[in-house]
Motif scaffolding. Structure first.
Motif, mmCIF file in Angstrom:
data_model
loop_
_atom_site.group_PDB
_atom_site.id
_atom_site.type_symbol
_atom_site.label_atom_id
_atom_site.label_comp_id
_atom_site.label_asym_id
_atom_site.label_seq_id
_atom_site.Cartn_x
_atom_site.Cartn_y
_atom_site.Cartn_z
ATOM 1 N N VAL A 41 -0.870 -20.268 21.539
ATOM 2 C CA VAL A 41 0.285 -19.384 21.359
ATOM 3 C C VAL A 41 0.857 -19.597 19.969
ATOM 4 C CG1 VAL A 41 0.816 -19.478 23.823
ATOM 5 C CG2 VAL A 41 1.979 -21.055 22.251
ATOM 6 N N MET A 42 1.700 -18.664 19.534
ATOM 7 C CA MET A 42 2.389 -18.798 18.249
ATOM 8 C C MET A 42 3.630 -17.922 18.243
ATOM 9 S SD MET A 42 0.434 -16.320 15.529
ATOM 10 C CE MET A 42 1.897 -16.372 14.489
ATOM 11 N N LEU A 43 4.577 -18.264 17.364
ATOM 12 C CA LEU A 43 5.760 -17.438 17.151
ATOM 13 C C LEU A 43 5.535 -16.541 15.950
ATOM 14 C CD1 LEU A 43 7.179 -19.537 19.045
ATOM 15 C CD2 LEU A 43 9.219 -19.217 17.637
ATOM 16 N N CYS A 44 5.939 -15.277 16.076
ATOM 17 C CA CYS A 44 5.890 -14.385 14.915
ATOM 18 C C CYS A 44 6.835 -13.211 15.155
ATOM 19 C CB CYS A 44 4.471 -13.899 14.640
ATOM 20 S SG CYS A 44 3.844 -12.634 15.748
ATOM 21 N N PRO A 45 7.191 -12.460 14.125
ATOM 22 C CA PRO A 45 8.012 -11.261 14.302
ATOM 23 C C PRO A 45 7.204 -10.153 14.974
ATOM 24 C CG PRO A 45 8.021 -12.028 12.013
ATOM 25 C CD PRO A 45 6.919 -12.732 12.708
ATOM 26 N N ARG A 46 7.836 -9.374 15.813
ATOM 27 C CA ARG A 46 7.125 -8.305 16.517
ATOM 28 C C ARG A 46 6.506 -7.297 15.549
ATOM 29 N NH1 ARG A 46 7.043 -6.049 21.718
ATOM 30 N NH2 ARG A 46 8.714 -7.423 22.476
ATOM 31 N N ASN A 47 7.189 -7.000 14.441
ATOM 32 C CA ASN A 47 6.669 -5.976 13.538
ATOM 33 C C ASN A 47 5.356 -6.393 12.874
ATOM 34 O OD1 ASN A 47 8.718 -7.756 12.227
ATOM 35 N ND2 ASN A 47 7.957 -6.785 10.372
ATOM 36 N N TYR A 48 5.050 -7.686 12.870
ATOM 37 C CA TYR A 48 3.799 -8.145 12.255
ATOM 38 C C TYR A 48 2.592 -7.981 13.178
ATOM 39 C CZ TYR A 48 6.246 -10.116 8.233
ATOM 40 O OH TYR A 48 6.984 -10.284 7.094
ATOM 41 N N LEU A 49 2.835 -7.491 14.393
ATOM 42 C CA LEU A 49 1.705 -7.193 15.282
ATOM 43 C C LEU A 49 0.942 -5.957 14.806
ATOM 44 C CD1 LEU A 49 3.395 -7.708 18.767
ATOM 45 C CD2 LEU A 49 2.039 -9.361 17.471
ATOM 46 N N ASN A 50 1.631 -5.106 14.030
ATOM 47 C CA ASN A 50 1.025 -3.835 13.634
ATOM 48 C C ASN A 50 -0.182 -4.006 12.728
ATOM 49 O OD1 ASN A 50 3.089 -2.560 15.030
ATOM 50 N ND2 ASN A 50 4.396 -2.373 13.220
ATOM 51 N N THR A 51 -0.277 -5.150 12.038
ATOM 52 C CA THR A 51 -1.372 -5.344 11.091
ATOM 53 C C THR A 51 -2.682 -5.736 11.766
ATOM 54 O OG1 THR A 51 -0.683 -7.644 10.727
ATOM 55 C CG2 THR A 51 0.209 -5.966 9.228
ATOM 56 N N THR A 52 -2.627 -6.111 13.044
ATOM 57 C CA THR A 52 -3.857 -6.491 13.767
ATOM 58 C C THR A 52 -3.882 -5.838 15.145
ATOM 59 O OG1 THR A 52 -2.686 -8.533 14.354
ATOM 60 C CG2 THR A 52 -4.345 -8.687 12.600
ATOM 61 N N PRO A 53 -3.957 -4.512 15.219
ATOM 62 C CA PRO A 53 -3.966 -3.845 16.525
ATOM 63 C C PRO A 53 -5.181 -4.228 17.368
ATOM 64 C CG PRO A 53 -4.525 -2.298 14.764
ATOM 65 C CD PRO A 53 -4.048 -3.554 14.103
ATOM 66 N N SER A 71 0.827 -1.215 0.000
ATOM 67 C CA SER A 71 0.000 0.000 0.000
ATOM 68 C C SER A 71 0.858 1.261 0.000
ATOM 69 C CB SER A 71 -0.948 0.006 1.204
ATOM 70 O OG SER A 71 -0.220 -0.017 2.423
ATOM 71 N N TYR A 72 2.087 1.158 0.498
ATOM 72 C CA TYR A 72 3.023 2.299 0.440
ATOM 73 C C TYR A 72 3.734 2.336 -0.908
ATOM 74 C CZ TYR A 72 6.731 5.537 1.830
ATOM 75 O OH TYR A 72 7.589 6.609 1.899
ATOM 76 N N LEU A 92 10.993 0.773 -1.359
ATOM 77 C CA LEU A 92 10.811 -0.290 -0.366
ATOM 78 C C LEU A 92 11.575 0.034 0.916
ATOM 79 C CD1 LEU A 92 11.136 -3.438 -2.659
ATOM 80 C CD2 LEU A 92 9.066 -2.701 -1.461
ATOM 81 N N LEU A 93 12.804 0.512 0.769
ATOM 82 C CA LEU A 93 13.592 0.886 1.944
ATOM 83 C C LEU A 93 12.951 2.056 2.679
ATOM 84 C CD1 LEU A 93 17.161 0.645 0.361
ATOM 85 C CD2 LEU A 93 16.197 -0.886 2.084
ATOM 86 N N GLN A 94 12.429 3.009 1.916
ATOM 87 C CA GLN A 94 11.766 4.163 2.525
ATOM 88 C C GLN A 94 10.524 3.726 3.298
ATOM 89 O OE1 GLN A 94 9.733 6.994 -0.108
ATOM 90 N NE2 GLN A 94 10.827 8.652 0.931
ATOM 91 N N ALA A 95 9.802 2.738 2.766
ATOM 92 C CA ALA A 95 8.599 2.249 3.448
ATOM 93 C C ALA A 95 8.941 1.724 4.831
ATOM 94 C CB ALA A 95 7.932 1.152 2.612
ATOM 95 N N LYS A 96 10.049 0.990 4.952
ATOM 96 C CA LYS A 96 10.437 0.460 6.251
ATOM 97 C C LYS A 96 10.906 1.566 7.191
ATOM 98 C CE LYS A 96 10.199 -2.980 7.439
ATOM 99 N NZ LYS A 96 9.058 -3.671 8.082
ATOM 100 N N ARG A 97 11.580 2.597 6.623
ATOM 101 C CA ARG A 97 12.007 3.719 7.473
ATOM 102 C C ARG A 97 10.803 4.466 8.012
ATOM 103 N NH1 ARG A 97 16.233 4.198 3.453
ATOM 104 N NH2 ARG A 97 15.014 5.744 2.304
ATOM 105 N N VAL A 98 9.790 4.660 7.169
ATOM 106 C CA VAL A 98 8.571 5.343 7.602
ATOM 107 C C VAL A 98 7.874 4.536 8.678
ATOM 108 C CG1 VAL A 98 6.253 6.024 6.876
ATOM 109 C CG2 VAL A 98 8.222 6.608 5.460
#
Length: 307
Positions: free
Chosen positions: A241-253, A107-108, A294-300
């Motif tokens: 429970v499950m394992l996942c990366p912390r940054n993937y929590l943002n998609t389901t607040p 989407s970015y 793509l790099l800018q998207a991660k920085r944002v």
């Protein structure tokens, strides 16, 4: 050797079967077999071993296929370079990324990329990181977004970020009731809870399997899925429970109030996000700019997380 013959031979190797390759290429099997015979007659040697299934190459065949890949890559690079010389802002980018990564970035990426390059076609390949990495290696896609560690010398890997692995636990599990959130834990501490697991091929599953083997534990796995989004919702619904990366929590607040988060200790294999492409691939300006977006998207995204 012409381009069509080279592409057809690579398709046979990829599919591992002449009939499957014929279906994929939308040509008849007899005509494809005839083409192989013609090439072998011209070379004076066999390319494929007879009566092997899946199909196997002879040593001469391995050299032929290696040369075919190099020839097609040279032609692709020349085409892209001529486009750059002529200042043409049209072309095709074949981009690969896992579905979950697409939820973070697409989407970015799309509005910014198409605003700058409205006549460049972006073809998206959605698959697991291991498959994407191999497709980049084989020249099937140009740029890959992968969570892995560098496997191939032929690829150029650009590190985007290191990602922290966490245990995502429903708040009503015995584990979550007994240990305060954000307490660093070992996976062995959660071994008696039910697990929701990603399917094999996902880097998170690889890390999970390594930890399970290291601790010699045998947690109950309720279900396997290819989607982290499904896995998170299943963990809440099933008190698991499950394992996942912390940054993937943002998609389901919406789920965070129902979950408890725990950093995982003793992870030997780092989870790292790379953008990769073949070292011998000429990158037109629109491909270089796509990587920068793509790099800018991660920085944002990181800037938003830090606020």
């Amino acid at each position: 050797m012409n381009d069509r013959q080279l592409e057809y031979m690579l398709a046979i190797v990829k599919e591992g079967n002449i009939s499957h390759a014929a279906d994929k290429l939308r040509v008849s099997q007899p005509s494809l077999s005839q083409m192989i015979k013609q090439i072998e007659n011209n070379l004076g040697t066999q390319i494929f071993k007879r009566y092997s299934n899946p199909i196997e190459m002879t040593y001469a065949g391995q050299q032929y296929i290696s040369a075919a890949k190099k020839i097609l890559m040279i032609q692709k690079n020349l085409h892209n370079e001529i486009h750059d010389i002529n200042n043409e802002v049209c072309g095709v980018v074949r981009l690969g990324m896992p579905i979950q990564r697409g939820l973070e970035l697409i989407s970015y990426l799309l509005p910014k990329f198409y605003k700058k390059y409205p006549h460049v076609t972006l073809k998206l390949e959605e698959n697991g990181s291991a498959a994407i990495e191999e497709m980049v290696l084989n020249g099937e896609i140009d740029i890959g977004c992968v969570t892995t560690y560098p496997h191939y010398e032929e690829l150029d890997y650009r590190l985007v970020e290191n990602e922290e692995m966490i245990l995502f636990a429903d708040k009503d599990t015995d584990f979550a009731k007994s240990i305060p959130a954000e307490t660093p834990i070992t996976l062995a501490q959660a071994q008696y809870e039910s697990f929701i697991a990603l399917k094999k091929g996902h880097s998170s599953r690889t890390i999970q399997d390594q930890l399970i083997m290291n601790y010699n534990i045998h947690p109950r796995i309720l279900i396997e899925t290819s989607s982290i989004e499904i896995a998170k919702r299943a963990a809440i619904a099933c008190h698991a429970v499950m394992l996942c990366p912390r940054n993937y929590l943002n998609t389901t607040p919406d789920l965070l109030n129902q979950a408890r988060i725990y950093p995982i200790l003793d992870i030997q294999t780092k989870r790292e996000f790379f953008i990769c492409h073949r070292k011998d691939l000429y990158l037109p300006k629109y491909m270089r700019d796509l990587i920068e977006i793509l790099l800018q998207a991660k920085r944002v995204e990181k800037g938003a997380d830090d606020k």
